[in-house]
Design a protein around this motif. Structure first.
Motif, PDB file in Angstrom:
ATOM      1  N   ALA A  37       0.645  -1.253  -0.060  1.00  0.00           N
ATOM      2  CA  ALA A  37      -0.022  -0.029  -0.080  1.00  0.00           C
ATOM      3  C   ALA A  37       0.948   1.282   0.100  1.00  0.00           C
ATOM      4  O   ALA A  37       1.944   1.322   0.417  1.00  0.00           O
ATOM      5  CB  ALA A  37      -0.877   0.064   1.407  1.00  0.00           C
ATOM      6  N   SER A  38       0.316   2.512  -0.454  1.00  0.00           N
ATOM      7  CA  SER A  38       1.049   3.706  -0.528  1.00  0.00           C
ATOM      8  C   SER A  38       0.065   4.651  -0.562  1.00  0.00           C
ATOM      9  O   SER A  38      -1.092   4.515  -0.810  1.00  0.00           O
ATOM     10  CB  SER A  38       1.968   3.590  -1.802  1.00  0.00           C
ATOM     11  N   TYR A  39       0.598   5.702  -0.085  1.00  0.00           N
ATOM     12  CA  TYR A  39      -0.179   6.975  -0.349  1.00  0.00           C
ATOM     13  C   TYR A  39      -0.283   7.620  -1.629  1.00  0.00           C
ATOM     14  O   TYR A  39       0.472   7.740  -2.378  1.00  0.00           O
ATOM     15  CB  TYR A  39       0.464   8.132   0.756  1.00  0.00           C
ATOM     16  N   GLU A  40      -1.543   8.209  -1.954  1.00  0.00           N
ATOM     17  CA  GLU A  40      -1.745   8.660  -3.119  1.00  0.00           C
ATOM     18  C   GLU A  40      -2.142   9.778  -2.842  1.00  0.00           C
ATOM     19  O   GLU A  40      -2.425  10.677  -1.855  1.00  0.00           O
ATOM     20  CB  GLU A  40      -3.284   8.242  -3.650  1.00  0.00           C
ATOM     21  N   GLY A  41      -1.732  10.831  -3.972  1.00  0.00           N
ATOM     22  CA  GLY A  41      -2.111  12.319  -3.777  1.00  0.00           C
ATOM     23  C   GLY A  41      -0.669  13.094  -3.379  1.00  0.00           C
ATOM     24  O   GLY A  41       0.491  12.497  -3.468  1.00  0.00           O
ATOM     25  N   PRO A  85       6.863   5.376   6.134  1.00  0.00           N
ATOM     26  CA  PRO A  85       5.563   5.504   5.847  1.00  0.00           C
ATOM     27  C   PRO A  85       4.842   5.023   7.100  1.00  0.00           C
ATOM     28  O   PRO A  85       5.053   3.860   7.488  1.00  0.00           O
ATOM     29  CB  PRO A  85       5.343   4.995   4.511  1.00  0.00           C
ATOM     30  N   TRP A  86       3.853   5.884   7.479  1.00  0.00           N
ATOM     31  CA  TRP A  86       3.043   5.529   8.623  1.00  0.00           C
ATOM     32  C   TRP A  86       1.908   5.001   8.103  1.00  0.00           C
ATOM     33  O   TRP A  86       1.003   5.447   7.353  1.00  0.00           O
ATOM     34  CB  TRP A  86       2.620   6.549   9.557  1.00  0.00           C
ATOM     35  N   MET A  87       1.352   3.701   8.303  1.00  0.00           N
ATOM     36  CA  MET A  87       0.366   2.993   7.830  1.00  0.00           C
ATOM     37  C   MET A  87      -0.548   2.392   8.906  1.00  0.00           C
ATOM     38  O   MET A  87      -0.404   1.050   9.330  1.00  0.00           O
ATOM     39  CB  MET A  87       0.886   1.576   7.086  1.00  0.00           C
ATOM     40  N   PRO A  88      -1.179   3.068   9.587  1.00  0.00           N
ATOM     41  CA  PRO A  88      -2.112   2.417  10.953  1.00  0.00           C
ATOM     42  C   PRO A  88      -2.996   1.666  10.298  1.00  0.00           C
ATOM     43  O   PRO A  88      -3.909   1.823   9.185  1.00  0.00           O
ATOM     44  CB  PRO A  88      -2.754   3.671  11.269  1.00  0.00           C
ATOM     45  N   PRO A 140      -2.918   3.179   4.207  1.00  0.00           N
ATOM     46  CA  PRO A 140      -2.710   4.684   4.376  1.00  0.00           C
ATOM     47  C   PRO A 140      -3.615   5.374   5.082  1.00  0.00           C
ATOM     48  O   PRO A 140      -4.865   5.023   5.185  1.00  0.00           O
ATOM     49  CB  PRO A 140      -2.817   5.228   3.085  1.00  0.00           C
ATOM     50  N   PHE A 141      -3.016   6.330   5.875  1.00  0.00           N
ATOM     51  CA  PHE A 141      -4.005   7.120   6.967  1.00  0.00           C
ATOM     52  C   PHE A 141      -4.818   8.113   6.331  1.00  0.00           C
ATOM     53  O   PHE A 141      -4.045   9.053   5.553  1.00  0.00           O
ATOM     54  CB  PHE A 141      -3.235   7.502   8.217  1.00  0.00           C
ATOM     55  N   ARG A 194       4.437  17.055   2.684  1.00  0.00           N
ATOM     56  CA  ARG A 194       4.173  17.052   1.172  1.00  0.00           C
ATOM     57  C   ARG A 194       5.299  16.173   0.549  1.00  0.00           C
ATOM     58  O   ARG A 194       6.341  15.814   1.033  1.00  0.00           O
ATOM     59  CB  ARG A 194       4.391  18.494   0.717  1.00  0.00           C
ATOM     60  N   LYS A 195       4.891  15.345  -0.358  1.00  0.00           N
ATOM     61  CA  LYS A 195       5.668  14.370  -0.862  1.00  0.00           C
ATOM     62  C   LYS A 195       7.037  15.178  -1.553  1.00  0.00           C
ATOM     63  O   LYS A 195       6.751  16.038  -2.271  1.00  0.00           O
ATOM     64  CB  LYS A 195       5.261  13.436  -1.899  1.00  0.00           C
ATOM     65  N   GLY A 196       8.284  14.398  -1.401  1.00  0.00           N
ATOM     66  CA  GLY A 196       9.484  15.281  -1.746  1.00  0.00           C
ATOM     67  C   GLY A 196      10.072  16.089  -1.005  1.00  0.00           C
ATOM     68  O   GLY A 196      11.459  16.550  -1.052  1.00  0.00           O
TER      69      GLY A 196
END
Length: 676
Positions: free
Chosen positions: A481-485, A499-502, A506-507, A551-553
């Motif tokens: 799983a990964s964060y979108e957006g 990455p935090w995955m509760p 993705p949260f 923010r990504k990056g």
């Protein structure tokens, strides 16, 4: 050239015989009138017409749709009544109405009831001359169970899928009549796929040679795309000019033949077919229908590498003004332009064609107020950069990534966008071009934090049905799983920020209230300081970790470690970390951890413990209740061996049996390393 008519052989009594002329007169009274919008009804062919056969029905009703439906039924059977219902469709049934397929009930001709679609078997001899089998030679049979009633839903789906010929030629209809192109069949509600238009110049409706030459090399790809793309021939004559102008295709009269491919018809809706607002990006064009060019075109189509075929509203103009582009000049002036010379193309819409907000969009833009200030308001996927240019007279909802927002307007220039997950509203404003956004106003005081629920009242988010598996079993699958957006949440682990995955997902939840979830054997409680910062506490071990939304990056914060190894980034003093609210389960777990770190005694130092003075809580026969009850602890004997005062001196021989060769405690009696 017409192929031989379809032949059907049946056993029939010699007494059942009528003249062909009589049969023709009956059928001509019932010729399909869908194009004129007249009421439709089912053709019913009785047993007395068996000797004549179905050729008059095919001849009178095959054009211009290229397919008919025939059902062999018993008089007044349930399947007969179903065909009567489907055959007498009205405009309220948009799909069947646009499909325009003539339907006939052949009554009492066969012992078993069956249903089939017969498609135009045209140019069969021409295909045989080039050593290829005829197209659509066999009827399509409905897969119903013998002796069972047909289900209406299944019959409808079967009709919509199979009532298109592989290629719908343009040939003369009954008595040489030229019927209009069946526009609604291909661009209406009945077609859920795309459209392939083969546009050819012909002298009249009987000039079939150009059609066959244009279709010859398309055949393998038409058969491969059957059910996805519906192919049809359109003649370049005065009778189709209005349709071609509406579609903005086939207007270059210098081309003998060309192919226009619509991958899908998405976006048309109830608008005029020629108005795609910002264009149909899935429309492609081929002007050379040779074998090599056709194969190269479809190879690029399958690979998704074809350039879009654009068209302008004034496409019908034969001589565009200087600086204007038409579809038949776009490729030459844009795609085939010298590579060293850049080409800038501007697209415009006008309010007169349904884009009432285009003019307003040129005057300014909508902004949304974020933490970093006013930014362009994006209402679609972030990577598409879809700025808002819609009406402000009613509220609406939209998705940004996986988050849903509710928008309400206070006026034509002000509004509010509310995050439906967190409940946080953000102001919106319309800023005319050339003007600065509103000045920054003082932030409103933060609302008081919601009261903390007791552990028994908190919602528990379990990750799996069996939560007794080790945590590593869940973390091992975390990379699925990964964060979108635009943003993602991170957690500070021993290896650094990850990455935090509760719940191993993705949260995307609320940050104005605590969160509890289970991962493997452990329960965790999360408390948020604001929308971007928080702490996570292991309710078993009491370990606290920082979490942060970035923010990504963007660069991650300096790593400070975890537990007693935590050090501030500047290297001075102990690192501070936010405490959990009083009376929360996280605070209880942190307090229990502090007690364990100091050896479990009241006289222990309050400051940060050092590794050499760690003590361990005793494991008694009755474990204490609470979050730490399930934690593995050292035995009472091991604790006494390391914490009891030194015994009186013993003889040298006795001391040698209790201590190691250098006077040290044996390895099995040393304190265990804590994993808390």
């Amino acid at each position: 050239m017409h192929s031989a008519p379809l032949n059907f052989t049946y056993e029939m009594p010699k007494s059942m015989c009528v003249t062909f002329a009589a049969m023709s007169r009956v059928l001509l009274l019932l010729i399909f009138q869908g194009a004129a919008g007249k009421p439709r009804k089912l053709f019913e062919i009785g047993s007395n017409d068996k000797e004549v056969g179905l050729d008059p029905f095919y001849e009178g009703n095959m054009e211009p749709w290229g397919a008919v439906c025939v059902g062999y039924v018993k008089q007044d059977s349930p399947n007969h009544r179903l065909l009567q219902k489907l055959g007498a469709n009205t405009a309220e049934d948009a799909e069947l109405w646009d499909l325009q397929i003539p339907m006939a009930a052949v009554i009492d001709w066969e012992e078993e009831e069956s249903l089939q679609i017969v498609r135009r078997n045209y140019a069969a001899r021409l295909w045989e001359m080039i050593e290829q089998p005829p197209m659509d030679a066999e009827p399509v049979i409905f897969a119903g169970k013998s002796g069972k009633k047909w289900k209406e839903k299944e019959v409808r789906a079967w009709l919509l899928e199979n009532a298109f010929p592989t290629i719908n030629y343009r040939v003369a209809g009954y008595q040489g009549k030229q019927n209009p192109f069946p526009f609604d069949k291909y661009f209406g509600k009945s077609n859920t796929g795309g459209v392939g238009l083969v546009l050819v110049k012909i002298k009249d409706i009987n000039d079939f040679g150009p059609q066959f030459r244009a279709v010859r090399y398309l055949r393998p790809h038409m058969e491969k795309l059957r059910g996805k793309i519906r192919f049809a021939v359109v003649e370049k004559t005065a009778k189709t000019l209005e349709m071609r102008q509406a579609l903005k295709v086939g207007l270059n009269e210098s081309l003998e033949s060309e192919l226009i491919l619509f991958k899908d018809l998405e976006g048309l809706g109830d608008r005029p077919v020629g108005n795609h607002w910002h264009g149909n990006p899935h429309k492609y064009r081929l002007t050379d229908l040779s074998e090599e060019s056709v194969n190269a075109f479809f190879e690029a189509y399958y690979a998704g590498k074809l350039p879009t075929y654009w068209a302008s509203l004034d496409e019908a103009n034969k001589a565009p003004e200087d600086g204007e582009l038409a579809s038949f000049t776009f490729d030459e002036q844009v795609f085939k332009a010298p590579k060293k010379t850049g080409t800038l193309v501007a697209f415009f819409n006008d309010a007169s064609v349904g884009c009432a907000d285009c003019e307003r969009g040129r005057e300014g833009e909508w902004l949304i107020k974020l933490e970093r200030g006013w930014s362009a308001w994006i209402v679609g996927e972030p990577w598409l950069e879809q700025k808002f240019h819609g009406p402000t007279d009613q509220p609406f909802r939209y998705m940004f990534g996986k988050t849903e927002f509710q928008v309400e307007f206070q006026s034509e220039t002000e509004g509010t966008s509310t995050n439906l997950s967190t409940g946080k509203p953000r102001p919106l404003c319309f800023v005319p071009k050339g003007q600065a956004p509103p000045e920054e106003a003082e932030e409103a005081p933060a609302p008081p934090q919601a009261p903390i629920l007791e552990m028994s009242e908190r919602p528990m988010q379990a990750t799996k049905a069996d939560s007794n598996l080790p945590t590593c079993c869940y973390l091992a699958t975390n990379n699925t799983a990964s964060y979108e957006g635009e943003y993602h949440w991170l957690i500070e682990l021993e290896k650094g920020w990850s990455p935090w995955m509760p719940g191993n997902e993705p949260f995307d939840g609320r940050t104005d209230e605590p969160l509890r979830y289970t991962l493997g054997r452990y329960d965790f409680e999360v408390h948020f300081e604001d929308e971007s910062h928080g702490t996570q506490t292991n309710l078993t071990s009491g370990k606290v970790r920082r979490i942060q939304r970035l923010r990504k990056g963007d660069p991650v914060p300096a790593w400070e470690g975890t537990g007693i190894r935590r050090r501030p980034a500047n290297g001075t003093g102990a690192a501070d970390i936010a405490l959990a609210p009083v009376e929360s389960a996280a605070m209880a777990a942190q307090s229990n951890r502090a007690v364990r770190r100091t050896g479990g005694y009241q006289a222990a130092a309050v400051g940060a413990p050092v590794k050499s003075t760690q003590k361990f809580a005793l494991r008694t026969s009755k474990p204490a209740a609470g979050p730490t009850a399930a934690r593995p602890q050292v035995s009472e004997a091991a604790h006494k061996a390391t914490s009891a005062p030194n015994p009186p001196r013993s003889p040298a021989g006795a001391a040698a049996t209790a201590l190691g060769p250098n006077g040290t405690v044996p390895r099995f009696m040393r304190p265990l390393k804590s994993k808390a």
